[in-house]
Motif scaffolding. Sequence first.
Motif, PDB file in Angstrom:
ATOM      1  N   PHE A 258       0.845  -1.202   0.000  1.00 35.19           N
ATOM      2  CA  PHE A 258       0.000   0.000   0.000  1.00 35.19           C
ATOM      3  C   PHE A 258       0.877   1.248   0.000  1.00 35.19           C
ATOM      4  N   LEU A 259       0.244   2.395  -0.200  1.00 32.96           N
ATOM      5  CA  LEU A 259       0.967   3.650  -0.373  1.00 32.96           C
ATOM      6  C   LEU A 259       1.396   4.272   0.953  1.00 32.96           C
ATOM      7  N   GLY A 260       0.628   4.011   2.028  1.00 32.47           N
ATOM      8  CA  GLY A 260       0.920   4.648   3.305  1.00 32.47           C
ATOM      9  C   GLY A 260       0.492   6.099   3.355  1.00 32.47           C
ATOM     10  N   ILE A 261      -0.602   6.434   2.663  1.00 29.26           N
ATOM     11  CA  ILE A 261      -1.107   7.799   2.647  1.00 29.26           C
ATOM     12  C   ILE A 261      -2.381   7.886   3.502  1.00 29.26           C
ATOM     13  N   PRO A 262      -2.786   9.082   3.906  1.00 31.91           N
ATOM     14  CA  PRO A 262      -3.975   9.217   4.766  1.00 31.91           C
ATOM     15  C   PRO A 262      -5.240   8.650   4.122  1.00 31.91           C
ATOM     16  N   HIS A 263      -6.052   8.004   4.954  1.00 25.57           N
ATOM     17  CA  HIS A 263      -7.375   7.480   4.608  1.00 25.57           C
ATOM     18  C   HIS A 263      -7.314   6.299   3.624  1.00 25.57           C
ATOM     19  N   GLU A 264      -6.196   5.598   3.630  1.00 28.97           N
ATOM     20  CA  GLU A 264      -6.079   4.440   2.729  1.00 28.97           C
ATOM     21  C   GLU A 264      -6.960   3.278   3.184  1.00 28.97           C
ATOM     22  N   ASN A 265      -7.492   3.380   4.393  1.00 32.13           N
ATOM     23  CA  ASN A 265      -8.404   2.350   4.904  1.00 32.13           C
ATOM     24  C   ASN A 265      -9.864   2.722   4.673  1.00 32.13           C
ATOM     25  N   ALA A 266     -10.134   3.696   3.837  1.00 27.69           N
ATOM     26  CA  ALA A 266     -11.502   4.153   3.594  1.00 27.69           C
ATOM     27  C   ALA A 266     -12.309   3.113   2.828  1.00 27.69           C
ATOM     28  N   ILE A 267     -13.632   3.217   2.931  1.00 27.52           N
ATOM     29  CA  ILE A 267     -14.537   2.332   2.187  1.00 27.52           C
ATOM     30  C   ILE A 267     -14.443   2.677   0.705  1.00 27.52           C
ATOM     31  N   GLY A 268     -14.113   1.677  -0.096  1.00 32.23           N
ATOM     32  CA  GLY A 268     -13.931   1.908  -1.525  1.00 32.23           C
ATOM     33  C   GLY A 268     -12.492   1.801  -1.977  1.00 32.23           C
ATOM     34  N   VAL A 269     -11.555   1.591  -1.030  1.00 34.08           N
ATOM     35  CA  VAL A 269     -10.149   1.379  -1.379  1.00 34.08           C
ATOM     36  C   VAL A 269      -9.872  -0.123  -1.392  1.00 34.08           C
ATOM     37  N   PHE A 270      -9.336  -0.608  -2.494  1.00 32.48           N
ATOM     38  CA  PHE A 270      -9.024  -2.027  -2.651  1.00 32.48           C
ATOM     39  C   PHE A 270      -7.538  -2.194  -2.991  1.00 32.48           C
ATOM     40  N   SER A 271      -6.939  -3.272  -2.522  1.00 32.94           N
ATOM     41  CA  SER A 271      -5.692  -3.707  -3.155  1.00 32.94           C
ATOM     42  C   SER A 271      -6.063  -4.319  -4.502  1.00 32.94           C
ATOM     43  N   ALA A 272      -5.135  -4.282  -5.447  1.00 31.15           N
ATOM     44  CA  ALA A 272      -5.398  -4.915  -6.741  1.00 31.15           C
ATOM     45  C   ALA A 272      -5.666  -6.402  -6.556  1.00 31.15           C
ATOM     46  N   ASN A 273      -5.002  -7.018  -5.561  1.00 27.36           N
ATOM     47  CA  ASN A 273      -5.227  -8.444  -5.295  1.00 27.36           C
ATOM     48  C   ASN A 273      -6.688  -8.731  -4.975  1.00 27.36           C
ATOM     49  N   GLU A 274      -7.244  -7.949  -4.045  1.00 22.00           N
ATOM     50  CA  GLU A 274      -8.641  -8.186  -3.666  1.00 22.00           C
ATOM     51  C   GLU A 274      -9.572  -7.895  -4.840  1.00 22.00           C
ATOM     52  N   PHE A 275      -9.350  -6.767  -5.499  1.00 24.94           N
ATOM     53  CA  PHE A 275     -10.225  -6.359  -6.590  1.00 24.94           C
ATOM     54  C   PHE A 275     -10.247  -7.411  -7.697  1.00 24.94           C
ATOM     55  N   LEU A 276      -9.050  -7.860  -8.118  1.00 21.05           N
ATOM     56  CA  LEU A 276      -8.983  -8.833  -9.215  1.00 21.05           C
ATOM     57  C   LEU A 276      -9.436 -10.216  -8.778  1.00 21.05           C
ATOM     58  N   THR A 277      -9.137 -10.603  -7.541  1.00 19.61           N
ATOM     59  CA  THR A 277      -9.581 -11.917  -7.065  1.00 19.61           C
ATOM     60  C   THR A 277     -11.102 -11.992  -7.030  1.00 19.61           C
ATOM     61  N   GLU A 400     -11.769  12.936  -8.920  1.00 19.31           N
ATOM     62  CA  GLU A 400     -12.964  12.381  -8.299  1.00 19.31           C
ATOM     63  C   GLU A 400     -12.986  10.857  -8.446  1.00 19.31           C
ATOM     64  N   ALA A 401     -13.423  10.157  -7.396  1.00 23.64           N
ATOM     65  CA  ALA A 401     -13.475   8.693  -7.424  1.00 23.64           C
ATOM     66  C   ALA A 401     -14.366   8.184  -6.316  1.00 23.64           C
ATOM     67  N   ASP A 402     -14.999   7.044  -6.556  1.00 18.97           N
ATOM     68  CA  ASP A 402     -15.667   6.321  -5.469  1.00 18.97           C
ATOM     69  C   ASP A 402     -14.970   4.985  -5.203  1.00 18.97           C
ATOM     70  N   THR A 403     -13.997   4.649  -6.065  1.00 16.08           N
ATOM     71  CA  THR A 403     -13.233   3.409  -5.926  1.00 16.08           C
ATOM     72  C   THR A 403     -11.762   3.709  -6.218  1.00 16.08           C
ATOM     73  N   VAL A 404     -10.875   3.232  -5.349  1.00 11.19           N
ATOM     74  CA  VAL A 404      -9.434   3.384  -5.555  1.00 11.19           C
ATOM     75  C   VAL A 404      -8.802   2.005  -5.474  1.00 11.19           C
ATOM     76  N   ILE A 405      -8.003   1.661  -6.484  1.00 13.28           N
ATOM     77  CA  ILE A 405      -7.357   0.349  -6.550  1.00 13.28           C
ATOM     78  C   ILE A 405      -5.848   0.562  -6.488  1.00 13.28           C
ATOM     79  N   ILE A 406      -5.207   0.006  -5.473  1.00 16.02           N
ATOM     80  CA  ILE A 406      -3.769   0.181  -5.277  1.00 16.02           C
ATOM     81  C   ILE A 406      -3.040  -0.980  -5.946  1.00 16.02           C
ATOM     82  N   ALA A 407      -2.302  -0.671  -7.004  1.00 17.82           N
ATOM     83  CA  ALA A 407      -1.609  -1.706  -7.786  1.00 17.82           C
ATOM     84  C   ALA A 407      -0.143  -1.340  -7.922  1.00 17.82           C
TER      85      ALA A 407
END
Length: 482
Positions: A258-277, A400-407
């Motif tokens: 993960f990036l280690g930035i503020p609010h990375e645990n917010a609803i709508g943030v996914f790791s690419a692993n979770e999103f793709l799985t 603007e976004a409602d979904t963020v995918i960390i890859a």
Amino acid sequence: MSTSESGPGAKAAAPKKGRIKTPRQPMPEQDPRRRRYNFEEVPRGYSEETAMLEASRCLQCKKPGCVEGCPVNIQIPAFIDEIAKGRFVEALLKLKEQTALPAVCGRVCPQESQCEARCILAKKGDSVAIGRLERFAADYARKHGGVPDPVKAAATGKRVAIVGTGPAGITVAGELARWGHEVVMYEALHLAGGVLMYGIPQFRLPKEIVQFEVNSLKRLGVTIHTDYVIGKMESVDQLMEMGFDAVFIATGAGLPMFLGIPHENAIGVFSANEFLTRANLMRAIDFPRFATSPIRPRRAVTVGGGNVAMDSARTALRLGAESTIVYRRSKAEMPARSEEVHHAEEEGVIFHLLTNPVRIVTDAANRVTGVECLRMELGETDSSGRRRPVPVKGSEFIVEADTVIIAIGNQPNPLVPQSSPEIQTSKWGTIVADPATMMTSKPGVFAGGDIVSGAATVISAMGQGKIAARAMHRYLTGKDPE
């Protein structure tokens, strides 16, 4: 008419004259205006005639650099020559001498930086399309019933456990089973195939192809246990106590970064692993036919510039989102295959390059509403060989976004090393293995793939699997495989 026989029944070989002047044959593809709305495979594959024409471009070099560029040492000119002669099943058999997954590697491996980069034609033009021809031979044989039943050696009485069913595990299982060993595989998820099933989307690698290869292992007598987490249910030591003579660890790099930035645990943030799985293996894209909770982004931002980022952004697009990639360097520095970047651009993915996220923006309910980013510029070259991105002061803006995918990459799966402290690991969490044999610090225990190398390619994992398989056979029998 069979094309797997020589003589009058075989197709006429393409003429050798003018082969250098014959251009590289393009791959037919789904129209991007259509494919952005479906999960069907994008490249359609060569026809028989096109495959033969492309194969005729091969110069059949006496010292083929392409073979040296292949991590599993496929005899590339030999299989291409069979295609040029219209002997398509024979081409697959030649491939199968060295690779367990030609239909997979022909689709997802970076041939442009490996075998094709060493093709002599690439010095003055376009290389032979080795990957496309590999895919063609595998697909033709599978569709026409030309894949023969595997031949097994006499039983050795030795038992081997393989932890993980991705490319490295499949390679080792196939080799050891053919050489007469009893092989049992353990998969943590509910379907075998590892990253090939959960990490690569259907539009790039159809799952029925992966399962075809898994079923070929079963025909060899390999036993596969799914929903079985080694490191939780049993340790490696306990596997040895259960009567296994050797163990191969191939648990991959499944721990997201993960990036280690503020609010990375917010609803709508996914790791690419979770999103793709969820999309690939658990079929969230087919809700409610599959009971996995759906992911329905309207504005998706994917952070990263590798193949996983392209897969995530293109998947989000197909789920109905306005899909954006945020990458801190320029397009030239992107680690993704150029073909994947091109496909993403064609389909309408938006690229914010030289852009770095610094904060997830949320509402009062901790739901994602955007990503605050900084503009970047390229500075001096860093340890990766690429120019280092430097922030431009005062350049903040919000996407603007409602979904963020960390890859941005993955780390080795820690479960097995944590439960087996006698197996030496590196400071990065990878298992330390002898590169000549892939044996770990624990006798009888071998490892390969991303758990050893860190996140890498399918073909490199298979290359380590081949090394490990030969070394394991020597360990079990005292001699090299025939």
